[in-house]
Design an enzyme around this catalytic site. Structure first.
Site, mmCIF file in Angstrom:
data_model
loop_
_atom_site.group_PDB
_atom_site.id
_atom_site.type_symbol
_atom_site.label_atom_id
_atom_site.label_comp_id
_atom_site.label_asym_id
_atom_site.label_seq_id
_atom_site.Cartn_x
_atom_site.Cartn_y
_atom_site.Cartn_z
ATOM 1 N N GLU A 128 8.610 -32.386 -18.739
ATOM 2 C CA GLU A 128 8.347 -32.881 -20.092
ATOM 3 C C GLU A 128 6.874 -33.231 -20.293
ATOM 4 O O GLU A 128 6.327 -33.055 -21.372
ATOM 5 C CB GLU A 128 9.214 -34.106 -20.398
ATOM 6 C CG GLU A 128 10.704 -33.820 -20.473
ATOM 7 C CD GLU A 128 11.041 -32.925 -21.646
ATOM 8 O OE1 GLU A 128 10.740 -31.710 -21.564
ATOM 9 O OE2 GLU A 128 11.613 -33.408 -22.627
ATOM 10 N N THR A 181 4.858 -31.258 -31.596
ATOM 11 C CA THR A 181 5.189 -32.565 -31.016
ATOM 12 C C THR A 181 3.942 -33.450 -30.997
ATOM 13 O O THR A 181 4.019 -34.643 -31.284
ATOM 14 C CB THR A 181 5.738 -32.405 -29.581
ATOM 15 O OG1 THR A 181 6.814 -31.477 -29.637
ATOM 16 C CG2 THR A 181 6.251 -33.709 -29.021
#
Ligand code: ADP
Length: 308
Positions: A128, A181
């Site tokens: 991530e 993001t």
């Protein structure tokens, strides 16, 4: 056993009030992966089907997650990976988390399960970090543990599984627009008003209690985000209308899935979830934006072994 095939699920992170700490797993969409144990301390991504993503291990989240596991292993082992991807990257449905989580769960099985789920989440979080710049766990935790999870603490990592009521369904619409993001993170305010924080942690507590008691009304009341959603929802066309119309046909509540642009709504029972699907589709048809819609029961299992 030297080879294993797994299903690894999409996930909805944040879940309205639980920014960076809550998440749940879906039955679909999900990816499949094949992981093979080799006698060389290295990671190779041999195949990437579905989307054009890097094959270099250090540029692919599955590779990064496995390398972080190998870093802690003394043995002369490594892994080869094949990824059959169905979850679109950048959709807000945990595409990268599915690859990181699937890789480490499969590798752990091949090694005879030396690691706990929390260890696996720690490795997957490194994936991530590559995908979004921060090592958040709110997608990888539900993918690994299944159901709903709460990241109670990041330092030390403390992940709590939360009971999931049997009739809970999610409808998730992915409008075909791009929300980066990094942009979605940058627009957030750095400081909060105490009154907003109080309202938010009241809701997180309410959501956890509602899930554990199968109190659908309480779940619905608690699906409120006064901190992130008011800012981020500006990036998603027709967001308010989707929410409003979904609730009119019986949805409990919902919000932005991950950092968007997907929107999720939770419902009691499949019939209501189908109605939500219809109004979501109608809303975006009207706006003229293409979309994918996923209807899924909350997945209590997480990454699933399909075969050896
Ligand atoms: P979202 O959660 O919004 O679906 P992701 O967290 O999946 O978004 O981030 C996708 C990013 O991660 C993309 O930039 C993509 O190139 C990168 N990436 C690297 N490896 C993978 C992988 N195996 N699966 C998905 N995305 C990957």
């Amino acid at each position: 056993m030297n080879e294993i095939r797994v299903f690894t699920p999409g996930t909805v992170a944040n879940v309205a009030c639980g920014f960076d700490v809550m998440g749940f797993a879906l039955d679909s969409p999900g990816d499949e992966m094949v992981v093979r144990k080799i006698t060389e301390k290295t990671v190779r991504i041999l195949k990437m089907e579905g989307f054009n993503l890097p094959l270099e291990a250090h540029k692919n989240v599955a590779g990064v997650a496995l390398l972080s596991m190998l870093n802690e292993l003394n043995d002369n082992v490594g892994f080869e990976v094949e990824i059959y991807k169905k979850i679109k990257p950048g959709s807000g449905i945990g595409s990268s988390a599915a690859s990181s989580a699937g890789a480490v769960v499969a590798a752990n099985k091949l090694l005879g399960e030396p690691y706990s789920n929390t260890d696996l989440a720690r490795f997957a979080m490194e994936g991530e970090r590559l995908a979004s710049g921060t090592a958040h766990a709110d997608n990888v935790a539900p993918a690994i543990f299944g159901g709903f999870t709460l990241v109670r603490s990041y330092h030390p990592l403390d992940i709590i599984s939360i009971d999931t009521p049997d009739e809970l369904y999610a409808t998730v619409i992915h409008p075909q627009i791009e929300v980066k993001t990094s942009d979605a993170r940058e627009i957030l305010k750095r400081n909060l008003l105490l009154k907003d924080a109080i309202r938010q942690w009241g809701n997180v507590g309410g959501l956890v209690a509602g899930l554990m008691r199968s109190d659908y009304e309480l779940i619905g009341r608690s699906l409120e985000d006064v901190i992130v959603e008011p800012i981020r929802s500006i990036l998603i066309p027709a967001f308010q209308e989707v929410k409003l119309r979904s609730k009119e046909v019986g949805a409990l509540g919902g919000g932005i899935s991950g950092s968007g642009p997907s929107i999720f709504m939770l419902s009691r029972g499949q019939e209501t979830a189908e109605k939500v699907k219809a109004v979501m589709a109608e809303t975006y048809d009207k706006v003229g934006i293409d979309y994918d819609i996923h209807l899924s029961k909350v997945n209590k299992q997480g990454v699933k072994i399909l075969g050896r």
